[in-house]
Every structure is written in C-alpha cells, then in structure tokens.
Design an enzyme around this catalytic site. Structure first.
Site, PDB file in Angstrom:
ATOM      1  N   SER A  16      41.137   8.147  15.609  1.00  0.00           N
ATOM      2  CA  SER A  16      40.259   9.303  15.810  1.00  0.00           C
ATOM      3  C   SER A  16      38.921   8.859  16.407  1.00  0.00           C
ATOM      4  O   SER A  16      38.648   7.682  16.572  1.00  0.00           O
ATOM      5  CB  SER A  16      40.015  10.023  14.494  1.00  0.00           C
ATOM      6  OG  SER A  16      39.118   9.292  13.724  1.00  0.00           O
ATOM      7  N   THR A  17      38.078   9.859  16.746  1.00  0.00           N
ATOM      8  CA  THR A  17      36.734   9.530  17.210  1.00  0.00           C
ATOM      9  C   THR A  17      35.735  10.187  16.274  1.00  0.00           C
ATOM     10  O   THR A  17      35.854  11.367  15.959  1.00  0.00           O
ATOM     11  CB  THR A  17      36.484  10.058  18.631  1.00  0.00           C
ATOM     12  OG1 THR A  17      36.855  11.423  18.667  1.00  0.00           O
ATOM     13  CG2 THR A  17      37.262   9.277  19.640  1.00  0.00           C
ATOM     14  N   GLU A  47      43.393   8.229  20.970  1.00  0.00           N
ATOM     15  CA  GLU A  47      44.447   9.169  21.331  1.00  0.00           C
ATOM     16  C   GLU A  47      44.011   9.927  22.583  1.00  0.00           C
ATOM     17  O   GLU A  47      42.914  10.458  22.612  1.00  0.00           O
ATOM     18  CB  GLU A  47      44.548  10.146  20.141  1.00  0.00           C
ATOM     19  CG  GLU A  47      45.696  11.076  20.162  1.00  0.00           C
ATOM     20  CD  GLU A  47      46.978  10.314  20.269  1.00  0.00           C
ATOM     21  OE1 GLU A  47      47.455   9.814  19.251  1.00  0.00           O
ATOM     22  OE2 GLU A  47      47.509  10.217  21.388  1.00  0.00           O
ATOM     23  N   ALA A  50      46.811  15.652  25.254  1.00  0.00           N
ATOM     24  CA  ALA A  50      46.219  16.986  25.396  1.00  0.00           C
ATOM     25  C   ALA A  50      47.176  17.986  24.754  1.00  0.00           C
ATOM     26  O   ALA A  50      48.395  17.767  24.715  1.00  0.00           O
ATOM     27  CB  ALA A  50      46.001  17.324  26.863  1.00  0.00           C
ATOM     28  N   LEU A 107      35.355   8.331  24.201  1.00  0.00           N
ATOM     29  CA  LEU A 107      34.281   9.313  24.370  1.00  0.00           C
ATOM     30  C   LEU A 107      33.968   9.482  25.851  1.00  0.00           C
ATOM     31  O   LEU A 107      33.764  10.604  26.344  1.00  0.00           O
ATOM     32  CB  LEU A 107      33.009   8.871  23.621  1.00  0.00           C
ATOM     33  CG  LEU A 107      33.109   8.721  22.109  1.00  0.00           C
ATOM     34  CD1 LEU A 107      31.745   8.391  21.520  1.00  0.00           C
ATOM     35  CD2 LEU A 107      33.646   9.993  21.470  1.00  0.00           C
ATOM     36  N   ALA A 108      33.957   8.373  26.579  1.00  0.00           N
ATOM     37  CA  ALA A 108      33.614   8.427  28.004  1.00  0.00           C
ATOM     38  C   ALA A 108      34.650   9.230  28.783  1.00  0.00           C
ATOM     39  O   ALA A 108      34.303  10.034  29.656  1.00  0.00           O
ATOM     40  CB  ALA A 108      33.513   7.011  28.562  1.00  0.00           C
ATOM     41  N   SER A 155      36.139  27.792  35.732  1.00  0.00           N
ATOM     42  CA  SER A 155      36.643  28.686  34.687  1.00  0.00           C
ATOM     43  C   SER A 155      35.484  29.307  33.936  1.00  0.00           C
ATOM     44  O   SER A 155      34.317  29.020  34.208  1.00  0.00           O
ATOM     45  CB  SER A 155      37.519  27.894  33.707  1.00  0.00           C
ATOM     46  OG  SER A 155      36.714  27.001  32.963  1.00  0.00           O
ATOM     47  N   CYS A 162      38.012  18.935  21.350  1.00  0.00           N
ATOM     48  CA  CYS A 162      37.592  17.558  21.687  1.00  0.00           C
ATOM     49  C   CYS A 162      36.351  17.439  22.553  1.00  0.00           C
ATOM     50  O   CYS A 162      35.466  16.647  22.255  1.00  0.00           O
ATOM     51  CB  CYS A 162      38.736  16.844  22.380  1.00  0.00           C
ATOM     52  SG  CYS A 162      40.034  16.415  21.236  1.00  0.00           S
ATOM     53  N   GLN A 164      33.583  19.142  23.447  1.00  0.00           N
ATOM     54  CA  GLN A 164      32.226  19.330  22.930  1.00  0.00           C
ATOM     55  C   GLN A 164      31.916  18.320  21.826  1.00  0.00           C
ATOM     56  O   GLN A 164      30.865  17.687  21.821  1.00  0.00           O
ATOM     57  CB  GLN A 164      32.060  20.764  22.433  1.00  0.00           C
ATOM     58  CG  GLN A 164      30.713  20.992  21.788  1.00  0.00           C
ATOM     59  CD  GLN A 164      30.231  22.424  21.968  1.00  0.00           C
ATOM     60  OE1 GLN A 164      30.483  23.056  22.982  1.00  0.00           O
ATOM     61  NE2 GLN A 164      29.550  22.932  20.982  1.00  0.00           N
TER      62      GLN A 164
HETATM   63  C1  UDX Z   1      41.449  17.061  25.956  1.00  0.00           C
HETATM   64  C2  UDX Z   1      41.772  15.821  26.820  1.00  0.00           C
HETATM   65  O1  UDX Z   1      42.376  16.247  28.049  1.00  0.00           O
HETATM   66  C3  UDX Z   1      42.684  14.867  26.077  1.00  0.00           C
HETATM   67  O2  UDX Z   1      42.897  13.681  26.832  1.00  0.00           O
HETATM   68  C4  UDX Z   1      42.048  14.493  24.738  1.00  0.00           C
HETATM   69  O3  UDX Z   1      42.889  13.631  24.001  1.00  0.00           O
HETATM   70  C5  UDX Z   1      41.738  15.763  23.938  1.00  0.00           C
HETATM   71  O4  UDX Z   1      40.906  16.628  24.716  1.00  0.00           O
HETATM   72  P1  UDX Z   1      42.685  19.333  25.326  1.00  0.00           P
HETATM   73  O5  UDX Z   1      41.424  19.687  24.590  1.00  0.00           O
HETATM   74  O6  UDX Z   1      43.995  19.553  24.639  1.00  0.00           O
HETATM   75  O7  UDX Z   1      42.658  17.780  25.754  1.00  0.00           O
HETATM   76  O8  UDX Z   1      42.709  20.215  26.661  1.00  0.00           O
HETATM   77  P2  UDX Z   1      42.422  20.017  28.209  1.00  0.00           P
HETATM   78  O9  UDX Z   1      43.664  20.300  28.950  1.00  0.00           O
HETATM   79  O10 UDX Z   1      41.733  18.759  28.506  1.00  0.00           O
HETATM   80  O11 UDX Z   1      41.420  21.254  28.492  1.00  0.00           O
HETATM   81  C6  UDX Z   1      40.165  21.387  27.838  1.00  0.00           C
HETATM   82  C7  UDX Z   1      39.456  22.630  28.300  1.00  0.00           C
HETATM   83  O12 UDX Z   1      39.024  22.530  29.658  1.00  0.00           O
HETATM   84  C8  UDX Z   1      40.307  23.909  28.256  1.00  0.00           C
HETATM   85  O13 UDX Z   1      39.527  24.983  27.779  1.00  0.00           O
HETATM   86  C9  UDX Z   1      40.702  24.127  29.697  1.00  0.00           C
HETATM   87  O14 UDX Z   1      40.976  25.478  29.983  1.00  0.00           O
HETATM   88  C10 UDX Z   1      39.447  23.659  30.404  1.00  0.00           C
HETATM   89  N1  UDX Z   1      39.665  23.249  31.804  1.00  0.00           N
HETATM   90  C11 UDX Z   1      40.482  22.196  32.083  1.00  0.00           C
HETATM   91  C12 UDX Z   1      38.985  23.910  32.831  1.00  0.00           C
HETATM   92  O15 UDX Z   1      38.230  24.852  32.590  1.00  0.00           O
HETATM   93  N2  UDX Z   1      39.161  23.475  34.119  1.00  0.00           N
HETATM   94  C13 UDX Z   1      39.977  22.416  34.441  1.00  0.00           C
HETATM   95  O16 UDX Z   1      40.070  22.085  35.634  1.00  0.00           O
HETATM   96  C14 UDX Z   1      40.664  21.762  33.392  1.00  0.00           C
END
Ligand code: UDX
Length: 366
Positions: A16-17, A47, A50, A107-108, A155, A162, A164
């Site tokens: 975890s982070t 991890e 997504a 985190l990065a 969007s 994750c 924020q």
């Molecule tokens: C993310 C990371 O991708 C993943 O590697 C990590 O382990 C956990 O955090 P997740 O939160 O499941 O995964 O979703 P992700 O697909 O990354 O999308 C995050 C948010 O960004 C969503 O609200 C998505 O709609 C938004 N998003 C994503 C956009 O608004 N535009 C994009 O181009 C991509």
C-alpha cells in the site's frame, strides 16, 4: 500480529501507499516486537492495478517494482519475491530498487497520471474560451511519441481512491522535508481538478438561465469511471452537491452504483448540512429513461458505454423544452444530438446553439 505469530524468518511485502515511509514503519514495529532468533525482511512492492482492469493489469503488468534494503539479506528477499513474479512477468520488466525509490515511484506514477488529466483539463478551459477543440489538441499532442496519447481525455475531473490520496501523500512528504515549492507544484494538480469540477457545475447553472432552483436535472453516471461501482472522490458528488445547493431536484441513474451508496455520498456531513432536504430532492432510478423523464437537463458524469447507445430521440421527446445535455465525458455524438433539438454543452469545445444550426439550413429531424 505478524510478530506474535511468526515462528521462523519472514519476508513481509508491503503493497500500500501511506504518507510515511511505510516499509520503514513496519520494520520498526516488527523489530520492537521481535522474538529472539527471528529475522524480518520488509519489501515494498507497490500495486499499479486500476479498477475494472485489475486482472489484466496483474497478468500483463507494464512493470513490477520491488524495493528492499541494501543489505545481503535485503537483496536475497528481493530475489525471492522476484522469482514469484518471474513465473509470468518477463524478468526485464521486474525492477528492483531501494525501498525509498520503490515507495516514491508509486506516488510519482499516480501523480504524473493525474497531472496529465489536470493539464488537458486546464487546456479544455482555454479551448472553450477560444474555439479550439480539446480532443483535437489532445490528439495532436498525444501523437508526439515522447508524450503519448494515454490519459489525455479531458473530463469533468478525475476521481477514485488513489490519485488525490497519493498526491496529498506526496505533498505531505514534501512539506515534511521542507520542500514547500515542490509541495505547491503538486497541489496545483488537485486545485486544477477541483476547478474543473466546479467549472462544469457552474456551466450547467449558467446555461439554464443562471438558476436551477426547482428544476429537475437527470444525472447519468455516478461512479468515478465506467465499469466500477466505486464512488470514492467521484466528480459526480461535486456536480450533484453544487446543483442541490442551488435548489435543483436530481434524478440519478448509474448501472452499477447501489442507490444507498449515492444517498450516503450526497448526505455525508462534508457534502451537506441538511441531509433530509437532500433526500427529498434526490430520486434514484433503475432505468435511464425513467431518470430523464420531464427533466430540463441531462448531465453525463460517467462514461458508461450504455449511454452512447441510448435512444436520444425518445429521451428528447420525454424531456422538458428546451432540453439540455451536458456531456462531462465527451462520449456522445454532439452533432446528432443538436440535430434532434438538444442544446449541447461539453468539456473543451464550444458548440453553436441548435437554433443557429437551423438558421444554417439544418432541420432538426424528430
Ligand atoms: C489509478 C491508477 O491508474 C492505477 O495505476 C493505480 O494503481 C490506482 O489509481 P484507478 O483509480 O482505478 O487507477 O483509475 P484510472 O483509470 O487511473 O482513472 C482515474 C480517474 O481519472 C477516473 O476518474 C477517470 O475517469 C479519470 N481519467 C482517466 C480522466 O479523466 N481522463 C483520462 O484520460 C484518464
């Protein structure tokens, strides 16, 4: 618990982070409770899954990151965990680092991904003000192989558990390390995301003649992204909160999110001071057509595939006129919606009003 139970040497893998050096903290606790003769190695193995694509992400991981202590025992522990992954991940994709690098890399990675979304979202505001189209800009920018095309979808704002949290972790670490400029730099990624959510909500209110009081508005999609029922940090909460504060009545539909979850989110003390009023103003639907009936506007908050294939002529007929669509995910065919008669607003592109199109000779087909 591990220290109580362990009868032999153990490798503890931390995935975890948290906003401290997680592996180091675990090590301190284990060593404080250590039984004589038992040795612990702590590894950091972040991890990158997504939601919605977890199994694929696990089977076809871009990379696996293993951080360990720079001691002979630490190296051995890293090798053991690496051996497990080598059963399905090519060895050249397994990166071994020191513990700090591994924790910071996680985190990065999330901070970079979120930063790309905030960057394209910042440009979406410029597009709306100038007549540029953010999808065209994203395509042109993304075709530069040094930049790449992923995570450039403008969007209503990113959500999820994750992005924020991890950026706030990074900011916290920077502040503790007395690096305020770095902390402020990453804070902007979150500030831009908050701005985007607010900006979209304001656009809805302004378009509806600066008041949504007692107007019915359909919200399609509540999850933070498609193919999940997760609502943590979803942009839909901010949109609904703003509209509710302005007196709107909301009809909400999401194919996966449980109705109780939506009510819990919208009545949470951080969202409203009057949960009873919220409950009265919100209706949850199990069908998109029932959600949009007799509403003034339809707002897309999540990019569910099923929304693309809705029968928009039927929807138009059942809505109040003028009927508005606010596409916070840029998934719909906006030209066609305008031909049907909708007033369309989206992120990063300014549309001519349907009335103007008519004067150019395009007759709405109902
Ligand atoms: C993310 C990371 O991708 C993943 O590697 C990590 O382990 C956990 O955090 P997740 O939160 O499941 O995964 O979703 P992700 O697909 O990354 O999308 C995050 C948010 O960004 C969503 O609200 C998505 O709609 C938004 N998003 C994503 C956009 O608004 N535009 C994009 O181009 C991509």
């Amino acid at each position: 618990m591990i220290a109580e139970i362990a009868q032999s040497n153990k490798i503890v893998v931390e995935k975890s982070t948290v906003p401290v050096r997680a592996a180091e903290s675990i090590m301190h606790i284990l060593r404080a409770n250590q039984k004589p003769g038992i040795h612990y190695d702590i590894l950091s193995n972040p991890e990158f899954l997504a939601e919605g694509t977890a199994i694929n992400d696990l089977l076809n991981a871009d990379r696996v990151l293993i951080g360990g202590e720079e001691t002979p025992e630490g190296h051995q522990a890293v090798e053991k965990l690496s051996w497990i992954y080598e059963h399905w991940i090519p060895k050249q994709h397994i990166l071994t680092t020191n513990t700090w690098s591994s924790e910071l890399s996680k985190l990065a990675a999330n901070a970079f991904l979120a930063q790309r979304i905030s960057s394209i979202n910042s440009l979406s505001a410029v597009c709306e003000a100038t007549g540029a189209d953010v999808s065209e800009v994203a395509r042109a920018v993304g075709l530069d192989s040094r930049i790449g095309s992923k995570f450039l979808q403008a969007s209503v704002g990113f959500g999820g558990s994750c992005f924020q949290k991890d950026i706030l972790n990074l900011i916290y670490i920077c502040e503790n390390l007395n690096l305020p400029e770095v902390a402020a730099y990453w804070q902007q990624v979150i500030d831009m995301n908050d701005y985007q959510k607010r900006r979209f909500s304001q656009k809805i209110i302004e378009s509806l003649f600066n008041t949504v009081s007692d107007k019915r508005i359909a919200i399609l999609g509540f999850a933070f992204k498609k193919n999940t029922g997760d609502t943590r940090e979803t942009a839909a909460i901010t949109v609904c909160q703003t509209l509710l504060e302005e007196g709107a009545k909301l009809d909400i539909y999401d194919p996966k999110v449980e109705p109780e979850q939506i009510i819990d989110d919208l009545t949470h003390p951080t969202v409203t001071e009057s949960p009873e009023n919220v409950k009265k103003a919100v209706q949850i639907h199990s069908d998109p057509y029932s959600a949009v009936r007799a509403t003034h506007a339809l707002v897309i908050c999540t990019e569910w595939d099923e929304f693309v294939d809705l029968d928009f002529k039927r929807i138009y007929q059942s809505m109040m006129k003028p009927a508005y669509i606010f596409d916070g995910r840029k998934i719909l065919d906006h030209e066609r919606l305008q031909q049907i008669g909708f007033h369309v607003q989206t992120i990063g592109k300014k549309y001519q009003r349907a009335g103007l199109l008519r004067s150019w000779g395009i007759v709405p087909q109902l």
